[in-house]
Structure formats: C-alpha cells, structure tokens
Design a protein around this motif. Structure first.
Motif, PDB file in Angstrom:
ATOM      1  N   CYS A 175       1.007  -1.174  -0.106  1.00 45.16           N
ATOM      2  CA  CYS A 175       0.049   0.080   0.044  1.00 45.16           C
ATOM      3  C   CYS A 175       0.988   1.291  -0.110  1.00 45.16           C
TER       4      CYS A 175
ATOM      5  N   ASN B  28       0.396   3.996   1.072  1.00 43.77           N
ATOM      6  CA  ASN B  28       0.031   4.704   2.415  1.00 43.77           C
ATOM      7  C   ASN B  28       0.877   3.998   3.579  1.00 43.77           C
ATOM      8  N   ARG B  29       1.649   2.788   3.186  1.00 42.87           N
ATOM      9  CA  ARG B  29       2.236   2.097   4.213  1.00 42.87           C
ATOM     10  C   ARG B  29       3.735   2.131   3.868  1.00 42.87           C
TER      11      ARG B  29
ATOM     12  N   GLY C 171      -0.142   4.089   7.497  1.00 37.88           N
ATOM     13  CA  GLY C 171      -1.136   3.579   6.764  1.00 37.88           C
ATOM     14  C   GLY C 171      -2.469   4.511   7.591  1.00 37.88           C
ATOM     15  N   CYS C 172      -3.813   4.240   7.102  1.00 35.86           N
ATOM     16  CA  CYS C 172      -4.835   4.826   7.858  1.00 35.86           C
ATOM     17  C   CYS C 172      -4.944   4.341   9.002  1.00 35.86           C
TER      18      CYS C 172
ATOM     19  N   TYR D 289      -7.353   3.443  11.034  1.00 33.97           N
ATOM     20  CA  TYR D 289      -8.237   2.291  11.328  1.00 33.97           C
ATOM     21  C   TYR D 289      -7.813   1.012  10.746  1.00 33.97           C
ATOM     22  N   CYS D 290      -6.783   0.970   9.930  1.00 33.20           N
ATOM     23  CA  CYS D 290      -6.465  -0.180   9.186  1.00 33.20           C
ATOM     24  C   CYS D 290      -5.731  -1.411   9.766  1.00 33.20           C
TER      25      CYS D 290
ATOM     26  N   ASN E 126      -5.188  -4.732   7.877  1.00 28.24           N
ATOM     27  CA  ASN E 126      -5.449  -5.434   6.560  1.00 28.24           C
ATOM     28  C   ASN E 126      -5.926  -6.726   6.679  1.00 28.24           C
TER      29      ASN E 126
ATOM     30  N   PHE F 205      -4.823  -4.875   0.674  1.00 25.63           N
ATOM     31  CA  PHE F 205      -4.004  -3.500   0.169  1.00 25.63           C
ATOM     32  C   PHE F 205      -4.461  -2.714  -0.923  1.00 25.63           C
ATOM     33  N   THR F 206      -3.526  -2.203  -1.686  1.00 23.57           N
ATOM     34  CA  THR F 206      -3.892  -1.402  -3.018  1.00 23.57           C
ATOM     35  C   THR F 206      -3.434  -2.327  -4.193  1.00 23.57           C
TER      36      THR F 206
ATOM     37  N   ARG G 264      -6.953   2.449  -4.079  1.00 25.65           N
ATOM     38  CA  ARG G 264      -7.118   3.887  -3.775  1.00 25.65           C
ATOM     39  C   ARG G 264      -7.088   4.897  -4.850  1.00 25.65           C
TER      40      ARG G 264
ATOM     41  N   ARG H 219      -5.434   9.405   5.161  1.00 24.66           N
ATOM     42  CA  ARG H 219      -5.676   8.667   4.093  1.00 24.66           C
ATOM     43  C   ARG H 219      -4.681   8.931   3.089  1.00 24.66           C
TER      44      ARG H 219
HETATM   45  S1  SF4 Z   1      -6.907   1.151   4.552  1.00 20.29           S
HETATM   46 FE1  SF4 Z   1      -5.974   0.427   2.319  1.00 20.29          FE
HETATM   47  S2  SF4 Z   1      -5.105   2.621   1.681  1.00 20.29           S
HETATM   48 FE2  SF4 Z   1      -5.385   2.781   4.139  1.00 20.29          FE
HETATM   49  S3  SF4 Z   1      -3.561   1.711   4.964  1.00 20.29           S
HETATM   50 FE3  SF4 Z   1      -4.812   0.121   4.833  1.00 20.29          FE
HETATM   51  S4  SF4 Z   1      -4.517  -0.834   2.788  1.00 20.29           S
HETATM   52 FE4  SF4 Z   1      -3.556   1.220   2.786  1.00 20.29          FE
END
Ligand code: SF4
Length: 301
Positions: free
Chosen positions: A24, A26-27, A35-36, A38-39, A41, A82-83, A114, A154
């Motif tokens: 991802c 964002n990671r 990452g987000c 709340y995430c 995965n 993930f993405t 994303r 995000r």
């Molecule tokens: S929710 Fe999606 S975009 Fe956000 S950190 Fe997790 S995998 Fe990445």
C-alpha cells in the motif's frame, strides 16, 4: 437491477478474494507511512489468502470451497488486500491480472484500490482487460471531507476520488465507492452529505460499513489514550442511519446506484467496538423491516 446480474445475466457469480502480495503506498513510503489509522488489513483478508500460495492456487482453493454447493458457479477474482493497482511496473500488474484471468471459470475481476493509484496508464490496462473480463473497480473514498481524510491519514483528497471515478467512467469501467460511517469528528449529517456527493459521481455501487475499532490499530491506540474521540454506533442508531442513506441514494441517484453492503465484521476477537452480535444478513433483514415500516408509516419519527 444489481450490477452483477446486469453484467452476468446467465449465471451466478461469486467473488474469490486473493492476496497477490500488493503493498500500500500509504504504508510503504510511496506517499506515506503507517497507513490509515483504522487499518488492519488482515481483518478483511480470508484465511486462505494468507498462506503465500500463487494466485492460481488461491483461486483453486476458493473454488473448491464454493463449488461443492454450486457446481455451476462462475467466479470474480477479488483483489481486496492492500492497494491492488500499486506495483513497481505496469508489466507486473498485467501479469498478476493475467494469472487470475487464466484460471478456469473466472469471468471478471474486482479491483480494490485507492483513487490516487488509478493513473491513466493503469486505467487503460483495466480497460484492456474489461474487453474480455468485466472489471469492477472498488475505490476507497471513505468520506468526502478532506479534514477527516487528513485526520485518518488517508493521504488523498476527495478531489482525487472525483478524478479517479471520472477517469474509470471515461474508459467504460464499472465503479464502486467504499465509504465508512462514523469516522472521528463526523456527524450523521456529514455522512449523509458524503452519500449525496457520491451519488453525483459516475459510479454503479456504494459499499458502506460502520467504523470498527480493531485491536492493535492506530485508531485503537489513540482511542485508548484518549487522544481521539470515537463514538461507535449503537445498533439502532446505525440501522436508522442506513435507512436514511438508502432513501438518500434512491432519491439522489434516481435509482442508478445500488448499495452493495452496509456493514463489515472484522473477526470478533479483533473488534473492540461496536459489538452488535449480528451477522451481516441479520443486519440487512432488520434494515429491510425498518425501511418497510417507514414506508407504511411515513410520518413516524
Ligand atoms: S486502508 Fe487501504 S489505503 Fe489505508 S493503509 Fe490500509 S490498505 Fe492502505
């Protein structure tokens, strides 16, 4: 008519989730770290995806699970973890999708991703695949409020969501939007405003779920430390909100957009809150009853 029925009128389809080893952005530092908030995965990755099997092997195992009950079933490969448009090169991405498309009885792909990784080149690749195997792109938007997107880390904006949906639509792809209700700092009116804005995008479906505080996430840590105020939905409160959302989508999209899902359940041992003790289908049954009561008694609060 439901999107899947429209796309595949002659047979039943079932999604099989696979883990293709995507990362991802964002990671992994491409756009951010951590990452987000709340995430977790692993909480939305089925057990058979965690073993390091090839994509073809994971599809085979997924099919064995479903084919016992429905031998005639066809399959959509669901790149959920993930993405699923984020790789080192377009060739890598193409070979991942091709491996999935090459498995017997696979008739399409569902790509969870994303908005900021849907570049014109990636979307053109998806269009190429869409010519033989319908592609549904699931875009994680979560909210239309940039302030909240920033708070939950995000790493993209609502404008990115608008651009990504427009690009996918221009290439003839089917598009779903993923939203989360109950993000920190958001009122119910803000959630409904996001839904209204989503209805004016060129999308086919909305996938919604309640914010869950999942053990071990940054959201959990900040909530425990009292750094972030999060108020998980009570069941009846969320049912009423979902009824409002259903009505809003019906009116604002004039029946064009389908709500594919209202809830998500991380494994019970991982969920800190909310804990409703309901299966997804039990929630949907209660929601249907609530909506029909409202239709019969429109003046009831
Ligand atoms: S929710 Fe999606 S975009 Fe956000 S950190 Fe997790 S995998 Fe990445």
């Amino acid at each position: 008519m439901q999107l899947f029925k429209r796309l595949f009128p002659d047979f039943k389809v079932q999604k099989i989730s696979v883990n293709a080893g995507f990362s991802c952005p964002n990671r992994d530092g491409t756009i951010g770290h951590g990452g987000c908030i709340y995430c977790d995965n692993t909480s939305f990755t089925p057990g058979y995806c965690l073993c390091g099997d090839s994509i073809a092997e994971q599809i085979k195992k997924g099919k064995q699970f479903f084919a016992r009950k429905y031998p005639e079933m066809k399959y959509l490969v669901y790149f959920q973890s993930f993405t699923s448009t984020h790789t080192d090169s377009l060739d890598t991405l193409r070979s991942i999708y091709r491996e999935a498309m090459g498995s017997p009885d696979v008739v399409g792909l569902v790509i969870g991703t994303r908005p900021d990784t849907l570049t014109p080149k990636v979307v053109d690749l998806l269009r190429e695949i869409n010519a033989t195997h319908p592609v549904i792109v699931e875009i994680g938007a979560e909210t239309s409020f940039d302030k909240t997107l920033q708070l939950i880390n995000r790493g993209h904006t609502w404008r990115d969501v608008e651009s990504a949906t427009a690009l996918c639509h221009s290439r003839g792809l089917h598009c779903g939007l993923h939203l989360i209700a109950g993000l920190p700092g958001e009122t119910q009116e803000m959630i409904l405003e996001t839904v209204r804005r989503a209805c004016h995008l060129p999308i086919d479906t909305i996938k919604l779920h309640q914010l869950q505080i999942v053990r071990g996430t940054e959201l959990h840590r900040r909530h425990e430390a009292g750094e972030l105020e999060v108020t998980p939905f009570e069941l009846n409160e969320y049912l009423n909100l979902c009824a409002d959302i259903t009505e809003t989508v019906a009116v604002e999209s004039a029946g064009r957009i389908e709500i594919e899902r209202y809830t998500s359940q991380a494994p019970p041992d991982k969920v800190i809150a909310p804990k409703w003790g309901l299966k997804n289908y039990q929630f949907t049954d209660r929601l249907r009853r609530l909506i029909s009561t409202r239709t019969l008694n429109p003046n009831q609060p």
